[in-house]
Write a protein that holds these residues in place. Structure first.
Motif, short mmCIF file in Angstrom:
data_model
loop_
_atom_site.label_atom_id
_atom_site.label_comp_id
_atom_site.label_asym_id
_atom_site.label_seq_id
_atom_site.Cartn_x
_atom_site.Cartn_y
_atom_site.Cartn_z
N LEU A 178 -39.84 -14.24 12.60
CA LEU A 178 -38.93 -13.44 12.94
C LEU A 178 -37.77 -12.54 12.28
O LEU A 178 -37.58 -12.68 11.35
CB LEU A 178 -37.83 -14.16 12.71
N SER A 179 -37.88 -11.57 12.68
CA SER A 179 -37.26 -10.40 12.69
C SER A 179 -35.50 -10.12 13.29
O SER A 179 -35.64 -9.76 14.01
CB SER A 179 -37.79 -8.77 12.71
N MET A 180 -35.07 -10.39 11.99
CA MET A 180 -33.74 -10.18 12.90
C MET A 180 -32.78 -9.01 12.67
O MET A 180 -31.53 -7.98 11.90
CB MET A 180 -32.38 -11.41 12.41
N GLY A 181 -34.22 -7.45 12.16
CA GLY A 181 -33.43 -6.62 11.97
C GLY A 181 -33.65 -5.08 13.05
O GLY A 181 -33.77 -3.94 12.59
N GLN A 182 -33.82 -6.16 14.04
CA GLN A 182 -34.69 -4.79 15.29
C GLN A 182 -33.81 -3.91 15.58
O GLN A 182 -33.73 -2.12 15.94
CB GLN A 182 -35.56 -5.60 16.16
N GLY A 183 -32.16 -4.26 15.44
CA GLY A 183 -31.42 -3.09 16.01
C GLY A 183 -31.30 -1.88 14.63
O GLY A 183 -31.18 -0.71 15.23
N VAL A 184 -31.79 -1.90 13.54
CA VAL A 184 -32.46 -1.06 12.64
C VAL A 184 -32.88 0.25 12.87
O VAL A 184 -33.15 1.41 13.41
CB VAL A 184 -32.51 -2.07 11.27
N PHE A 185 -34.20 -0.19 13.26
CA PHE A 185 -35.13 -0.16 13.91
C PHE A 185 -34.80 0.88 15.39
O PHE A 185 -35.00 2.08 15.80
CB PHE A 185 -36.53 -0.29 14.35
N PHE A 186 -33.68 0.18 16.16
CA PHE A 186 -33.23 1.06 17.26
C PHE A 186 -32.22 1.91 16.90
O PHE A 186 -32.27 3.07 17.88
CB PHE A 186 -32.53 -0.13 17.85
N LEU A 191 -37.05 13.66 18.95
CA LEU A 191 -38.44 13.36 19.60
C LEU A 191 -39.21 12.40 18.56
O LEU A 191 -39.45 11.25 18.28
CB LEU A 191 -39.49 13.82 20.43
N LEU A 192 -39.93 13.31 17.35
CA LEU A 192 -40.74 12.59 16.87
C LEU A 192 -39.96 11.34 15.35
O LEU A 192 -41.15 10.79 15.72
CB LEU A 192 -41.26 13.94 15.72
N GLY A 193 -38.52 12.21 15.21
CA GLY A 193 -37.98 11.39 14.34
C GLY A 193 -37.95 10.24 15.12
O GLY A 193 -37.56 9.47 14.17
N ALA A 194 -37.35 10.05 15.79
CA ALA A 194 -37.19 8.70 16.88
C ALA A 194 -38.60 7.82 16.37
O ALA A 194 -37.96 6.88 16.86
CB ALA A 194 -36.62 8.64 18.57
N ILE A 195 -39.53 7.68 16.87
CA ILE A 195 -40.38 7.38 16.72
C ILE A 195 -40.85 7.19 15.00
O ILE A 195 -41.34 5.90 14.83
CB ILE A 195 -41.62 7.67 17.34
N VAL A 248 -45.76 -1.60 14.65
CA VAL A 248 -45.32 -1.70 15.85
C VAL A 248 -44.21 -1.87 16.89
O VAL A 248 -43.54 -1.00 17.80
CB VAL A 248 -46.52 -1.48 17.00
N ALA A 249 -44.08 -2.78 16.53
CA ALA A 249 -42.24 -2.95 16.59
C ALA A 249 -41.79 -2.60 16.50
O ALA A 249 -40.33 -2.17 17.39
CB ALA A 249 -41.64 -4.61 16.48
N ALA A 250 -41.24 -1.63 15.56
CA ALA A 250 -40.49 -0.76 14.72
C ALA A 250 -40.61 0.47 15.85
O ALA A 250 -39.42 1.10 16.25
CB ALA A 250 -40.38 -0.47 13.82
N GLY A 251 -41.76 0.91 16.32
CA GLY A 251 -42.08 2.50 16.92
C GLY A 251 -40.80 2.41 18.79
O GLY A 251 -41.09 2.76 18.73
N LEU A 252 -41.21 0.74 18.64
CA LEU A 252 -40.76 1.25 20.61
C LEU A 252 -39.01 0.50 20.28
O LEU A 252 -38.90 0.98 21.18
CB LEU A 252 -41.41 -0.90 21.00
N ALA A 253 -39.10 -0.43 19.07
CA ALA A 253 -37.45 -0.25 18.14
C ALA A 253 -36.82 1.20 18.74
O ALA A 253 -35.79 1.47 19.48
CB ALA A 253 -37.37 -1.45 17.39
N GLY A 254 -37.91 1.95 17.99
CA GLY A 254 -37.03 3.61 17.55
C GLY A 254 -37.23 4.51 19.36
O GLY A 254 -36.01 4.90 19.83
N LEU A 255 -38.60 3.51 19.84
CA LEU A 255 -38.48 4.54 21.88
C LEU A 255 -37.41 4.05 22.62
O LEU A 255 -36.77 4.73 23.29
CB LEU A 255 -39.54 3.93 21.82
N ALA A 256 -37.16 2.46 22.04
CA ALA A 256 -36.10 2.42 22.89
C ALA A 256 -33.99 3.05 22.77
O ALA A 256 -33.87 3.27 23.64
CB ALA A 256 -35.33 0.96 22.87
#
Lengths: 375, 254
Positions: free
Chosen positions: A74-82, A133-137, A263-271
């Protein structure tokens, strides 16, 4: 009896994927453009844009589902990567404002009123679209690699990992709130004008962003499905079932956790990257503890361990919010919290589990309601 | 027999839990292709011994030499697994949310078990054949695509044995394999282990003396963390020290 080859989806899933894809990519935009504005079939620019925002959230939820639903972490920090993704794109958009700003300066407005004379160095890469673009990922990916390496290698797991990620969300919120961080403080970044020369206020630009978001969501979904269908995907479930046993099968669990966390962090960044131009603002309030927790609720409501569930949960909860906050704005946190409690105690498989129970009696393949909790 | 024929040689292994010595200067040797049974009263240190060998716990002192003199002490569990030590736990320890096939597929011995080979890897026809063979050995062919969590207790035990077999260990550590099995299942398990011992060394911990008599050639008796007696079932049962330790226990009654 041959085991189905990996990645070959069952036909029902493929059909629903085509139907949903077609609906999002063609039907909704057409309903936005063609019918007359007073027609019952007309989808307003506002609604389409709002839907685009929900779909960006769905990408964020997919990432959490990988790490939590499948791997049980359980990661409760996905908002950070977003937030990292959103701020990177936001910095590019801020610099694109140029002299159209309130103060007419090349510098962003907030720098003018906080007496910053020169653009800080770390803003320079975001002068170009490619930088944004690159930074966000890359920023979320690199940060998650470092953070995940330290946490997973030290065998921090379960509720301790959840608490640490929550602390991370709180720390990020504090840092982004400070004016000295040079990211606009509590006001965040806003008042964007254009993206690659397209005016953001133009409905056709927003339509384009919506379509890009849909395509990004489809790509993210396919990536996640490829991962969970692979043998590594089975290792993730095995880690959730019995982490210590996995080492006696010859795998190193922390490496798999790190991989899926990144991978989850990359997806959060994309989002986050897709969210900012559609919503037009990013502030620390959107990346702290509460937004990170909300992602957990979306996934729980949709159904942990089913990718469709994560998407469904993100869209359904956010749609519910947009409707209900019209009528009971104060009650929303209670409704959200109540929803979480009800789902976790009564419907551990979420919306997808309920739908499955209605259509057939087969248990969900990935997550069973056998009393296991992730943390 | 010389030391070069030993697959496992535990020398003076001590496992000290805050003053309680679960293993106390334990010396334990196993030869290639041997089926060894370890018995002993509760708390004798049997499971701890297996834990130390497979890397689940690190001993306080001592050496665990495996194969051609590799010391296993200090290595982590996944590396010891790759070296060829397989472990079947006492309580069936399987991945209950995966199918029987997937449980076996994950356990199968492979060149690399890193993240990316695992992500990209497809099972070759030869590997699939080996899994099917394994399914047949453990009698779960019918259940290949059932969720492992839905199997009966005995079937779970068998599945875990199958998982360990597919790792192709040269040393197999089996902790109370027949606990909770019916008489028929117990006998089948005995036959399976005897058959496997033609190709690999096996160490079995067991309480069930009927089962021990069925499979054992050499029995090691462990008490208070040390080996007190070693020999055939008859020798061991006739040993005065063993009788003393087991006084009033099942072994005397037989």
């Amino acid at each position: 009896m041959p085991e189905p080859e990996r990645g070959r989806p069952d036909s029902r899933e493929t059909v629903s994927l085509y139907v949903v894809g077609l609906f999002l990519l063609v039907v909704l935009p057409v309903l936005n453009v063609l019918p007359a504005e007073d027609s019952w079939f007309h989808l307003s620019d506002f609604r389409l844009n709002q839907f685009g925002k929900f779909l960006a959230f769905a990408i964020l939820a997919l990432g959490l589902d990988l790490i939590w639903g499948y791997c049980g972490v359980l990661s409760m920090g996905q908002g950070v990567f977003f937030g990292f993704g959103a701020y990177c794109m936001g910095m590019y958009l801020t610099l694109q404002i140029g002299t159209e700003s309130v103060y007419g300066s090349e510098l962003p407005d907030f720098m003018v009123w906080t007496q910053v004379k020169e653009l800080p160095l770390f803003w320079y890469p975001f002068k170009s679209f490619l930088g944004g673009l690159l930074g966000a990922i890359l920023v979320p990916v690199l940060f998650a690699t470092l953070f995940g390496f330290l946490a997973f290698r030290s065998r921090i797991k379960g509720v301790y990992f959840a608490i640490i990620t929550q602390a991370l969300a709180f720390a990020a919120w504090l840092v982004f709130n400070r004016n000295e961080t040079r990211l606009g403080g509590t006001n965040g970044l806003t008042d964007f004008k254009q993206l690659l020369g397209y005016r953001l206020s133009d409905p056709s630009t927003q339509r384009g962003l919506y379509l890009i978001t849909v395509m990004a969501l489809i790509a993210a979904y396919l990536l996640c499905r490829w991962i969970v269908a692979s043998r590594a995907g089975k290792v993730l479930i095995a880690i959730r079932d019995s982490e210590s046993r996995v080492t006696f099968s010859g795998y190193t669990p922390w490496m798999f956790k790190l991989f899926v966390f990144v991978v989850a962090a990359g997806l959060a960044g994309l989002a986050g990257m897709l969210y900012v131009p559609q919503v037009g603002i990013i502030t620390p309030a959107q990346i702290g503890v509460l937004p990170s927790l909300e992602v957990v609720i979306w996934v729980a409501v949709g159904g942990r361990g089913t990718l469709i569930g994560a998407i469904l949960g993100a869209v359904a909860v956010n749609y519910g919010r947009s409707v209900l906050t019209n009528y009971f704005p104060e009650a929303w946190p209670f409704i959200l919290g109540g929803l979480f409690v009800v789902v976790v105690t009564l419907f551990p498989d979420g919306l997808v589990g309920m739908l499955r129970n209605l259509t057939d009696r087969k248990p969900s393949p990935a997550f069973k309601a056998d009393g296991r909790t992730a943390a | 027999m010389t030391d070069s024929e030993l697959i496992l040689n535990c020398e003076n292994v001590v496992m000290d839990y805050d003053g309680f010595k679960a293993l106390n200067n334990c010396n334990f040797k196993v030869h290639y292709n041997e089926l060894r049974v370890v018995i002993g009263p509760n708390g004798a240190g049997k499971t701890t011994l297996l834990d130390v060998i497979c890397g689940k716990t690190k001993p306080t002192s001592g050496k665990v030499l495996f194969g051609k003199g590799t010391n296993l002490v200090g290595k982590n569990a996944e590396d010891i697994t790759k070296l060829g030590v397989g472990r079947k736990f006492q309580a069936p320890s399987i991945y209950s949310n995966l199918s029987v096939w997937q449980n076996l597929d994950l356990s199968l011995k492979r060149a690399s078990k890193g993240v990316f080979p695992t992500l990209m890897g497809q099972s070759s026809p030869a590997e699939r054949a080996r899994i099917e063979e394994g399914l047949e050995t453990i009698g779960l062919t019918e259940h290949a695509h059932d969720r492992a969590g839905s199997l009966s207790h005995g079937q779970k035990q068998w599945l875990e044995i199958g998982m360990v077999i597919l790792q192709e260990p040269s040393l197999l550590l089996v902790d109370e394999p027949v606990a909770g099995m019916s008489d028929k299942e117990t006998e089948q398990t005995g036959q399976l282990l005897t058959k496997l011992s033609e190709k690999q060394a096996i160490v079995v911990i067991e309480h069930d003396m009927d089962f021990v008599r069925q499979i054992a050639k050499i029995v090691t008796v462990l008490a208070e963390g040390t080996v007190i007696c070693e020999g055939t079932v008859e020798t061991v049962q006739a040993d005065d020290h063993v009788r003393e330790i087991y006084l009033g226990r099942a072994i005397v009654a037989h």
